[in-house]
Design an enzyme around this catalytic site. Structure first.
Site, short mmCIF file in Angstrom:
data_model
loop_
_atom_site.label_atom_id
_atom_site.label_comp_id
_atom_site.label_asym_id
_atom_site.label_seq_id
_atom_site.Cartn_x
_atom_site.Cartn_y
_atom_site.Cartn_z
N ASP A 59 1.43 -17.43 -4.23
CA ASP A 59 1.86 -16.54 -5.12
C ASP A 59 1.08 -15.96 -5.36
O ASP A 59 0.64 -16.29 -6.64
CB ASP A 59 3.29 -17.25 -6.03
CG ASP A 59 3.77 -16.21 -6.88
OD1 ASP A 59 3.86 -14.99 -6.24
OD2 ASP A 59 5.08 -16.32 -7.68
N ASP B 71 0.57 -1.66 -0.23
CA ASP B 71 0.08 0.18 -0.07
C ASP B 71 0.62 1.40 -0.08
O ASP B 71 1.99 1.68 0.29
CB ASP B 71 -0.76 -0.16 0.94
CG ASP B 71 -0.39 0.03 2.48
OD1 ASP B 71 0.77 -0.89 2.65
OD2 ASP B 71 -1.25 0.74 3.23
N HIS C 217 1.45 -9.06 -3.51
CA HIS C 217 1.17 -7.75 -2.99
C HIS C 217 1.79 -6.51 -3.41
O HIS C 217 2.22 -6.38 -2.02
CB HIS C 217 0.00 -8.27 -2.44
CG HIS C 217 -0.88 -7.89 -1.96
ND1 HIS C 217 -1.97 -7.92 -2.36
CD2 HIS C 217 -1.03 -6.20 -0.83
CE1 HIS C 217 -2.67 -6.82 -2.43
NE2 HIS C 217 -2.80 -6.55 -1.67
N GLU D 198 2.57 -10.38 0.74
CA GLU D 198 2.81 -8.71 0.66
C GLU D 198 4.21 -8.74 0.66
O GLU D 198 4.63 -9.26 1.28
CB GLU D 198 1.99 -7.87 1.23
CG GLU D 198 1.93 -6.69 1.36
CD GLU D 198 0.91 -5.48 2.19
OE1 GLU D 198 -0.08 -6.14 2.69
OE2 GLU D 198 0.67 -4.17 1.44
O1 G3I Z 1 -1.17 -9.48 19.05
C1 G3I Z 1 -1.80 -10.63 18.50
C2 G3I Z 1 -0.99 -11.53 19.41
O2 G3I Z 1 -1.66 -11.35 20.68
C3 G3I Z 1 -2.44 -13.26 18.90
O3 G3I Z 1 -1.38 -14.55 20.31
C4 G3I Z 1 -1.68 -13.20 17.70
C5 G3I Z 1 -2.36 -13.95 16.93
O4 G3I Z 1 -2.33 -14.53 15.93
O5 G3I Z 1 -2.13 -11.96 17.07
C6 G3I Z 1 -1.96 -11.36 17.62
O6 G3I Z 1 -1.89 -9.53 16.55
C7 G3I Z 1 -1.19 -10.23 15.50
C8 G3I Z 1 -0.66 -8.92 14.59
O7 G3I Z 1 -0.82 -8.58 13.23
C9 G3I Z 1 0.61 -8.23 15.89
O8 G3I Z 1 1.31 -9.55 15.43
C10 G3I Z 1 -2.69 -9.97 13.97
O9 G3I Z 1 -3.98 -11.65 14.68
C11 G3I Z 1 -2.26 -10.38 12.33
O10 G3I Z 1 -3.61 -9.86 12.08
C12 G3I Z 1 -1.64 -8.80 11.98
O11 G3I Z 1 -1.19 -8.53 11.17
C13 G3I Z 1 0.06 -6.66 10.58
C14 G3I Z 1 -1.53 -7.11 9.96
O12 G3I Z 1 -0.78 -5.72 9.34
C15 G3I Z 1 -2.99 -6.71 9.94
O13 G3I Z 1 -2.77 -6.20 10.87
C16 G3I Z 1 1.19 -7.12 10.65
O14 G3I Z 1 0.90 -7.85 11.81
C17 G3I Z 1 1.26 -6.57 9.82
O15 G3I Z 1 2.73 -6.49 9.85
C18 G3I Z 1 0.48 -6.18 9.15
O16 G3I Z 1 0.52 -3.92 8.42
C19 G3I Z 1 0.13 -4.29 7.11
C20 G3I Z 1 -0.15 -2.82 7.59
O17 G3I Z 1 -1.57 -2.56 8.30
C21 G3I Z 1 -0.53 -2.01 6.09
N1 G3I Z 1 0.26 -2.36 4.96
C22 G3I Z 1 0.62 -3.47 4.87
C23 G3I Z 1 1.73 -4.10 6.42
C24 G3I Z 1 1.94 -5.44 5.76
O18 G3I Z 1 0.87 -6.16 5.19
O1 9MR Z 2 -4.08 -4.07 -0.43
C1 9MR Z 2 -3.95 -3.74 1.66
C2 9MR Z 2 -2.34 -4.46 1.56
O2 9MR Z 2 -1.17 -3.43 1.74
C3 9MR Z 2 -3.30 -4.24 3.62
O3 9MR Z 2 -1.36 -5.06 4.27
C4 9MR Z 2 -4.13 -5.38 4.18
C5 9MR Z 2 -4.11 -5.65 4.82
O4 9MR Z 2 -4.68 -4.19 5.87
O5 9MR Z 2 -4.96 -4.57 3.26
C6 9MR Z 2 -5.09 -4.93 1.73
O6 9MR Z 2 -6.32 -4.06 1.30
C7 9MR Z 2 -7.35 -5.11 1.17
C8 9MR Z 2 -8.24 -5.09 1.68
O7 9MR Z 2 -8.05 -5.36 3.41
C9 9MR Z 2 -9.55 -5.53 2.04
N1 9MR Z 2 -10.44 -5.52 0.67
C10 9MR Z 2 -9.23 -6.45 0.14
C11 9MR Z 2 -8.15 -5.21 0.10
C12 9MR Z 2 -6.66 -5.79 -1.14
O8 9MR Z 2 -6.91 -5.75 -2.40
#
Ligand code: G3I
Ligand code: 9MR
Length: 665
Positions: free
Chosen positions: A534, A180, A492, A543
């Site tokens: 992939d 993103d 991604h 991603e």
């Molecule tokens: O903190 C809880 C923990 O207590 C629990 O035991 C565990 C079980 O799965 O989950 C933990 O939370 C997780 C959190 O990351 C912290 O590690 C969530 O399940 C998990 O969904 C979450 O994922 C994050 C994701 O965004 C969704 O929010 C990733 O770490 C994070 O790297 C990713 O970051 C995204 C940005 O939001 C947007 N840009 C892209 C980026 C990469 O995908």
């Molecule tokens: O493209 C988004 C990605 O960069 C983020 O890490 C991810 C989780 O927050 O979300 C992706 O966007 C998705 C959105 O959350 C739900 N609709 C589909 C989007 C991707 O096509």
């Protein structure tokens, strides 16, 4: 679907057997160092005999026996390990097992991960915003400028008297977070820290890397130019009126699959948070010392930024980020801030030498853990360990070393236990979103233990997880775009998906297997280590982000520096200068396999202690850090070396001493 993907599909269909066979043997698809460990995972429920074949001639150059079979719980497969570490002849090879198959080709070579380290670093340039990427630097991935960010709005959640809702601020530069186009401080923080730390730890290595970026012709190291692009953005995220730092700069929703310049929705800075402010404090404190020599004005400003932010966090210690109702982009939420406080305090202490900051650091917290955007305490210990001999007397170097070693010990225990021979998977939760970064951040920690002790098992442990990422894993992929025989082709990553180039931007490590499958795509397996796709669809496994590429660059660069002896001929060894240190000597001499090298420093120095064989090839780097005045003893293990004469060279403050010693086996 991209053209190349369709082609691959057809090819795999036609060549089904050979490709299938390659999936049964999994190893680092790039290669190995002549002196390093070399291991392949082979799918088998009984021990096997394996051979190494020269790639061109097919002739057998080595035959070995695997260990006994074990099951890896995360892939539910029986596997054996083929260890061919003793074979060190440079070349291109394949590993083959009768009835099971043949591996992808791989190299044995010095500097085998040098290109990877540089490409992982160049990824940041490809993700620069507020700048056109010109063909001269970006090749086929050239693109127009995206996101000037000269008119960013203060979101309602961030409004203050001085900056009411809707106020326009400028917040330019920086790197896109990931697939993103938004920019998030906490994720930027650990990424920028890891890159600066790589430089702090291995300056000679990174000074020599030319990234071909617009700043390459100035006199600054390219890595530091690249990092500065993001530091300049981070600085704009601090409210100059109170020192607090906005959590993120974002659109209200994620954009579609378009190029950066086509994503033109309004952007906002959203509420200040304590996590972002402390993270910013730590990074600015590190920047202040890393840039001190090359840009003292910036270094002084960075420290001011850090101290103002620290003060805001003292006054606002528990403002956790709450996603406002109209904002739907990445959250990077964190309710436990004790590690952020520790990290900020530790970095301010190291940079300023002010004991008041040390008092704020909780040295009694013995759990170190694995670095991550949410868990930053390990970063404090990594920095303290690097500077441990140069701190005020308030800090105890032995305690600092003990914390790192204890944690690294857990990892190498798992390397020895694991069916795959990796520390990745020591805990069942390791296959989280971004699991590949978890693997490599373990390696970053093991490398600290190696730097402290020069014990090779930490180095092998660090290598094992890099091998995992580059192919010794349960999916058969090398998880870095453009590297290895089977890399991701549909990550991604909006630019890579929307441009007209078949290949994605190179040097990007994808998140990796994760069994959460939150994106609802259709996965080939529910096994944690196999749950990977992939496909653009899979944002939870495919991603890329700035915080995942940073440990890739660190680990590839560190291993390359440590493993690849820089050839220094004996004519370069200078002995005619007066030494600033007392006579270095080793005992016993002759020795087998260990000798102790002892020296005394009357004054603090940047110390390098290297060992060469008589051809001038470096065989060990024993000390490579700043040390305070004092007496030192370093153990040198020569178990892997042949009998003969060796030279050790001690350098401190541009002066050096050279001594000979004999290994008799
Ligand atoms: O903190 C809880 C923990 O207590 C629990 O035991 C565990 C079980 O799965 O989950 C933990 O939370 C997780 C959190 O990351 C912290 O590690 C969530 O399940 C998990 O969904 C979450 O994922 C994050 C994701 O965004 C969704 O929010 C990733 O770490 C994070 O790297 C990713 O970051 C995204 C940005 O939001 C947007 N840009 C892209 C980026 C990469 O995908
Ligand atoms: O493209 C988004 C990605 O960069 C983020 O890490 C991810 C989780 O927050 O979300 C992706 O966007 C998705 C959105 O959350 C739900 N609709 C589909 C989007 C991707 O096509």
């Amino acid at each position: 679907m991209k053209k190349r993907m369709i082609l691959c599909f057809i090819l795999s269909f036609i060549l089904w057997n050979p490709i299938h066979a390659q999936e049964n043997i999994r190893l680092n698809q790039i290669g190995f160092y002549p002196q390093g460990e070399k291991v392949a995972v082979i799918l088998s429920d009984e021990p096997v005999t394996f051979t190494l074949m020269a790639d061109e001639s097919g002739s057998v150059v080595y035959t070995g026996e695997s260990n006994t079979a074990d099951i890896w719980p995360y892939s539910a497969e029986n596997v054996v390990l083929g260890n061919f570490s003793e074979f060190s002849e440079p070349g291109i090879y394949r590993l083959s097992v009768d009835g099971i198959g043949e591996s992808h080709p791989f190299r044995i070579a010095e500097k085998v991960h040098g290109e990877l380290a540089a490409s992982a670093m160049k990824y940041y340039y490809f993700n620069r915003e507020s700048m056109e990427l010109e063909e001269e630097y970006a090749g086929p991935w050239a693109r127009p400028m995206g996101h000037p960010d000269d008119e960013v709005r203060i979101h309602e959640s961030a409004a203050t008297e001085e900056r009411p809702e809707g106020t326009i601020i400028s917040s330019q530069k920086g790197w896109y977070d990931a697939g993103d186009f938004n920019k998030y401080i906490v994720n930027s923080g650990i990424s920028t820290y890891t890159l600066m730390t790589a430089y702090e730890h291995f300056p000679d290595y990174f000074d020599a890397i030319d990234l071909n970026i617009p700043e390459s012709e100035n006199n600054t190291t390219d890595l530091l130019d690249e990092v500065r692009w993001n530091l300049d953005w981070m600085a704009t995220m601090q409210d100059p009126n109170d020192g607090g730092v906005y959590h993120k700069l974002t659109t209200k929703n994620f954009s579609g699959m378009v190029m950066p310049h086509e994503a033109t929705a309004f952007r906002y800075v959203v509420m200040k948070s304590t996590a972002a402010t402390l993270n910013f404090t730590a990074v600015m404190a590190v920047a202040s010392r890393v840039y001190e020599k090359i840009d003292p004005g910036f270094a002084a400003q960075a420290l001011e930024h850090a101290e103002d932010a620290w003060q805001w966090a003292q006054d606002n210690p528990d403002v956790t980020y709450q996603q406002p109702g109209d904002i739907n982009t990445g959250e990077y939420g964190d309710s436990n801030l004790s590690d952020e406080f520790d990290w900020a305090a530790a970095e301010l202490y190291i940079t300023t030498g002010n004991d008041l900051y040390w008092e704020e650091f909780n040295q009694d917290e013995s759990y170190v853990g694995i670095p991550g955007w949410q868990g930053v305490r390990p970063l404090a210990w990594i920095s303290l360990a690097h500077h441990k001999d140069n701190l005020t007397s308030a800090a105890d170097p032995a305690l600092i070393e003990g914390r790192i070693l204890y944690q690294a010990e857990q990892f190498i225990d798992e390397v020895a236990e694991s069916a795959y021979g990796v520390s990745m998977g020591q805990e069942s939760w390791h296959f989280i979103w971004g699991s590949n970064s978890l693997a490599l951040n373990q390696s970053v920690l093991m490398l600290q233990a190696y730097k402290l002790t020069m014990n090779e098992s930490y180095l092998d442990g660090a290598q094992s997880n890099l091998d995992y990422v580059l192919g010794r894993n349960a999916t058969g992929y090398s998880f870095v775009t453009g590297f290895g025989s089977k890399p991701p082709i549909d990550p991604h990553h909006r630019q890579s998906a929307a441009d007209n180039v078949d290949d994605p931007v190179p040097g990007m490590m994808i998140g990796g297997p994760h069994d959460g499958q939150q994106d609802g795509c259709s996965y080939p397996s529910d096994q944690p280590a196999k749950s990977y796709l992939d496909d653009w669809c899979s944002y939870s496994t495919n991603e890329v982000t700035i915080n995942w590429n940073a440990p890739l660059m660190y680990v590839a660069g560190a291993l390359d520096y440590i493993r690849s002896g820089i050839v220094e001929t004996s004519s370069e060894l200078k002995t005619d200068q007066p030494a600033v240190f007392e006579l270095a000597q080793n005992y016993p001499n002759p020795f087998n396999p260990m000798t102790v090298i002892e020296y005394q420093l009357p004054v603090q120095g940047d110390v390098h202690l290297k060992v060469f064989d008589i051809t001038g090839r470096r065989v060990a780097l024993l000390v490579d850090r700043t040390q305070a005045a004092g007496s030192y003893q370093t153990e040198f293990y020569a178990s892997n070396l042949a009998s003969g004469s060796y030279i050790y060279k001690l350098t401190a403050n541009q002066q050096e001493q050279v001594r000979m010693m004999s290994l008799i086996k």
